[in-house]
Design a protein around this motif. Structure first.
Motif, PDB file in Angstrom:
ATOM      1  N   GLU A  68       0.831  -1.208   0.000  1.00 54.13           N
ATOM      2  CA  GLU A  68       0.000   0.000   0.000  1.00 54.13           C
ATOM      3  C   GLU A  68       0.865   1.257   0.000  1.00 54.13           C
ATOM      4  O   GLU A  68       0.597   2.227  -0.705  1.00 54.13           O
ATOM      5  N   PHE A  69       1.932   1.228   0.796  1.00 51.91           N
ATOM      6  CA  PHE A  69       2.846   2.368   0.862  1.00 51.91           C
ATOM      7  C   PHE A  69       3.469   2.630  -0.504  1.00 51.91           C
ATOM      8  O   PHE A  69       3.519   3.766  -0.986  1.00 51.91           O
ATOM      9  N   LYS A  70       3.935   1.572  -1.155  1.00 47.07           N
ATOM     10  CA  LYS A  70       4.557   1.724  -2.469  1.00 47.07           C
ATOM     11  C   LYS A  70       3.566   2.245  -3.499  1.00 47.07           C
ATOM     12  O   LYS A  70       3.913   3.061  -4.354  1.00 47.07           O
ATOM     13  N   ALA A  71       2.330   1.781  -3.399  1.00 45.31           N
ATOM     14  CA  ALA A  71       1.317   2.192  -4.376  1.00 45.31           C
ATOM     15  C   ALA A  71       0.987   3.676  -4.252  1.00 45.31           C
ATOM     16  O   ALA A  71       0.630   4.332  -5.234  1.00 45.31           O
ATOM     17  N   ASN A  72       1.130   4.232  -3.037  1.00 46.82           N
ATOM     18  CA  ASN A  72       0.758   5.627  -2.804  1.00 46.82           C
ATOM     19  C   ASN A  72       1.915   6.605  -2.958  1.00 46.82           C
ATOM     20  O   ASN A  72       1.696   7.820  -3.015  1.00 46.82           O
ATOM     21  N   LEU A  73       3.128   6.119  -3.028  1.00 43.77           N
ATOM     22  CA  LEU A  73       4.291   7.005  -3.141  1.00 43.77           C
ATOM     23  C   LEU A  73       4.431   7.500  -4.573  1.00 43.77           C
ATOM     24  O   LEU A  73       4.255   6.744  -5.525  1.00 43.77           O
ATOM     25  N   ARG A  74       4.743   8.781  -4.735  1.00 38.29           N
ATOM     26  CA  ARG A  74       4.863   9.385  -6.051  1.00 38.29           C
ATOM     27  C   ARG A  74       6.224  10.056  -6.222  1.00 38.29           C
ATOM     28  O   ARG A  74       6.842  10.457  -5.243  1.00 38.29           O
ATOM     29  N   PRO A  75       6.692  10.188  -7.465  1.00 34.78           N
ATOM     30  CA  PRO A  75       7.947  10.906  -7.704  1.00 34.78           C
ATOM     31  C   PRO A  75       7.850  12.355  -7.226  1.00 34.78           C
ATOM     32  O   PRO A  75       6.763  12.945  -7.201  1.00 34.78           O
ATOM     33  N   VAL A  76       8.985  12.912  -6.824  1.00 34.98           N
ATOM     34  CA  VAL A  76       9.045  14.306  -6.389  1.00 34.98           C
ATOM     35  C   VAL A  76       9.925  15.068  -7.369  1.00 34.98           C
ATOM     36  O   VAL A  76      11.108  14.750  -7.534  1.00 34.98           O
ATOM     37  N   GLN A  77       9.355  16.066  -8.030  1.00 38.55           N
ATOM     38  CA  GLN A  77      10.142  16.878  -8.960  1.00 38.55           C
ATOM     39  C   GLN A  77      10.680  18.089  -8.223  1.00 38.55           C
ATOM     40  O   GLN A  77       9.941  18.817  -7.569  1.00 38.55           O
ATOM     41  N   ALA A  78      11.988  18.290  -8.331  1.00 39.62           N
ATOM     42  CA  ALA A  78      12.666  19.400  -7.670  1.00 39.62           C
ATOM     43  C   ALA A  78      13.601  20.053  -8.673  1.00 39.62           C
ATOM     44  O   ALA A  78      14.742  19.625  -8.845  1.00 39.62           O
ATOM     45  N   GLY A  79      13.097  21.055  -9.378  1.00 44.03           N
ATOM     46  CA  GLY A  79      13.904  21.676 -10.420  1.00 44.03           C
ATOM     47  C   GLY A  79      14.185  20.697 -11.538  1.00 44.03           C
ATOM     48  O   GLY A  79      13.275  20.074 -12.087  1.00 44.03           O
ATOM     49  N   ARG A  80      15.460  20.519 -11.877  1.00 45.76           N
ATOM     50  CA  ARG A  80      15.848  19.603 -12.952  1.00 45.76           C
ATOM     51  C   ARG A  80      15.940  18.160 -12.487  1.00 45.76           C
ATOM     52  O   ARG A  80      16.270  17.267 -13.274  1.00 45.76           O
ATOM     53  N   VAL A  81      15.657  17.921 -11.221  1.00 43.96           N
ATOM     54  CA  VAL A  81      15.808  16.591 -10.627  1.00 43.96           C
ATOM     55  C   VAL A  81      14.444  16.011 -10.270  1.00 43.96           C
ATOM     56  O   VAL A  81      13.572  16.717  -9.761  1.00 43.96           O
ATOM     57  N   THR A  82      14.255  14.727 -10.543  1.00 47.31           N
ATOM     58  CA  THR A  82      13.068  14.006 -10.070  1.00 47.31           C
ATOM     59  C   THR A  82      13.541  12.903  -9.139  1.00 47.31           C
ATOM     60  O   THR A  82      14.325  12.033  -9.523  1.00 47.31           O
ATOM     61  N   ILE A  83      13.057  12.958  -7.894  1.00 39.08           N
ATOM     62  CA  ILE A  83      13.465  12.007  -6.866  1.00 39.08           C
ATOM     63  C   ILE A  83      12.442  10.884  -6.811  1.00 39.08           C
ATOM     64  O   ILE A  83      11.237  11.126  -6.677  1.00 39.08           O
ATOM     65  N   VAL A  84      12.928   9.642  -6.930  1.00 38.96           N
ATOM     66  CA  VAL A  84      12.033   8.489  -6.980  1.00 38.96           C
ATOM     67  C   VAL A  84      12.581   7.355  -6.116  1.00 38.96           C
ATOM     68  O   VAL A  84      13.791   7.249  -5.910  1.00 38.96           O
ATOM     69  N   PRO A  85      11.695   6.475  -5.613  1.00 42.40           N
ATOM     70  CA  PRO A  85      12.155   5.240  -4.988  1.00 42.40           C
ATOM     71  C   PRO A  85      12.587   4.275  -6.093  1.00 42.40           C
ATOM     72  O   PRO A  85      12.253   4.481  -7.273  1.00 42.40           O
ATOM     73  N   PRO A  86      13.307   3.220  -5.761  1.00 38.45           N
ATOM     74  CA  PRO A  86      13.830   2.309  -6.793  1.00 38.45           C
ATOM     75  C   PRO A  86      12.766   1.737  -7.719  1.00 38.45           C
ATOM     76  O   PRO A  86      13.016   1.543  -8.903  1.00 38.45           O
ATOM     77  N   TRP A  87      11.553   1.480  -7.198  1.00 43.96           N
ATOM     78  CA  TRP A  87      10.529   0.837  -8.032  1.00 43.96           C
ATOM     79  C   TRP A  87       9.836   1.810  -8.983  1.00 43.96           C
ATOM     80  O   TRP A  87       8.981   1.411  -9.762  1.00 43.96           O
ATOM     81  N   LEU A  88      10.209   3.108  -8.917  1.00 40.25           N
ATOM     82  CA  LEU A  88       9.618   4.084  -9.833  1.00 40.25           C
ATOM     83  C   LEU A  88      10.675   4.721 -10.744  1.00 40.25           C
ATOM     84  O   LEU A  88      10.444   5.798 -11.303  1.00 40.25           O
ATOM     85  N   ARG A  89      11.781   4.044 -10.936  1.00 38.12           N
ATOM     86  CA  ARG A  89      12.832   4.573 -11.815  1.00 38.12           C
ATOM     87  C   ARG A  89      12.282   4.939 -13.191  1.00 38.12           C
ATOM     88  O   ARG A  89      12.673   5.936 -13.794  1.00 38.12           O
ATOM     89  N   GLN A  90      11.387   4.120 -13.678  1.00 39.88           N
ATOM     90  CA  GLN A  90      10.870   4.316 -15.031  1.00 39.88           C
ATOM     91  C   GLN A  90       9.959   5.529 -15.138  1.00 39.88           C
ATOM     92  O   GLN A  90       9.590   5.944 -16.244  1.00 39.88           O
ATOM     93  N   ASP A  91       9.607   6.145 -14.009  1.00 45.10           N
ATOM     94  CA  ASP A  91       8.688   7.283 -14.025  1.00 45.10           C
ATOM     95  C   ASP A  91       9.396   8.634 -14.056  1.00 45.10           C
ATOM     96  O   ASP A  91       8.742   9.679 -13.934  1.00 45.10           O
TER      97      ASP A  91
END
Length: 270
Positions: free
Chosen positions: A65-88
């Protein structure tokens, strides 16, 4: 399933989250103003988080459930993601992979996000960046991914250093471009880190009282006219940080606020 419910949010109780991990939490999530910490067994918790309540609930796959609800965070030119959302990570963005729960900064907190945005706005190409209180290494790694020749992270907590090094490896940053060591600015830095221990950029995600204490060290470790990026500051403590920067001769002080948190940027004395 054993849950320890603590009033507050990840933002309002950021300083307490690591206490829950250290007490044995296997995961954390936030729901409607309540932090839910999952444990395998009931255990003593530190006094700072003793205002919570133990609850036993029906078993469920909270990690899914936690993984399903976590979203990428865009910070300027950088997008911060957990390992399972690399493709996003969107095309044209720099992807920064951080495992949630690995200590001190995943990008989902306003202080980390604002600091990455501030670094993203700078031209770091070929320069050297000092990350004070590096924690998970997210800011140093971001600097390296944004083009810094060397990003050097220091932290007084030895537990964080292997975590930061692992995060750098996950992100494919060569060892020669990012380094993490236990220590503080009161100590002499290795000769090969930066000429004379002076960096082109200094970034620190700490709290206001520490910024006040370290303001002189920030100036000593910055090239004249170099940018300083400070975060982790409660808006109620902004005056303390402003006074410290004025005392040490910093100029061009700018403030950005996000809720109760502030980011302060300034220019080192010439």
């Amino acid at each position: 399933m054993l849950v320890y419910e603590l009033p507050g949010t990840f933002e309002t109780r950021e300083a307490h989250l690591d206490l829950l991990w250290e007490a044995g939490a296997t995961g954390l999530e936030e729901r409607a103003g309540v932090i839910r910490a999952y444990f395998d067994e009931e255990t003593a918790v530190p006094a700072a988080v003793a205002d919570g309540e133990w609850k036993r609930e029906a078993d469920q796959d909270w990690q899914a459930e936690f993984k399903a609800n976590l979203r990428p965070v865009q910070a300027g030119r950088v997008t911060i993601v957990p390992p399972w959302l690399r493709q996003d990570v969107p095309a044209g963005q720099v992807g920064l992979v951080i495992e949630p729960g690995m200590a001190f900064g995943t990008g989902h907190h306003a202080t980390t996000r604002m600091a990455v945005e501030a670094l993203s706005a700078l031209d770091l190409g070929g320069g050297r960046v000092l990350d004070v209180g590096t924690g998970s290494g997210v800011l140093a790694i971001a600097a390296a991914l944004l083009g810094a020749d060397l990003a050097y992270g220091v932290d007084i907590d030895p537990i964080t250093i292997p975590i930061a090094r692992e995060n750098a490896e996950i992100n494919g940053v060569p060892a020669g471009r990012v380094r993490f060591e236990e220590g503080t600015l009161g100590e002499e830095l290795p000769d090969d880190v930066a000429p004379g221990g002076v960096f082109g950029v200094v970034v620190a995600n700490l709290y206001a009282e520490l910024h006040d204490l370290l303001a002189g060290e920030y100036a000593a470790h910055l090239t004249p006219g170099g940018p300083l990026v400070l975060t982790g500051i409660l808006t109620s403590k902004l005056a303390l940080v402003r006074a410290a920067l004025d005392r040490e001769g910093f100029t061009g002080v700018q403030v950005r606020e996000d809720g109760e948190w502030a980011l302060v940027t300034a220019t080192a004395p010439a």
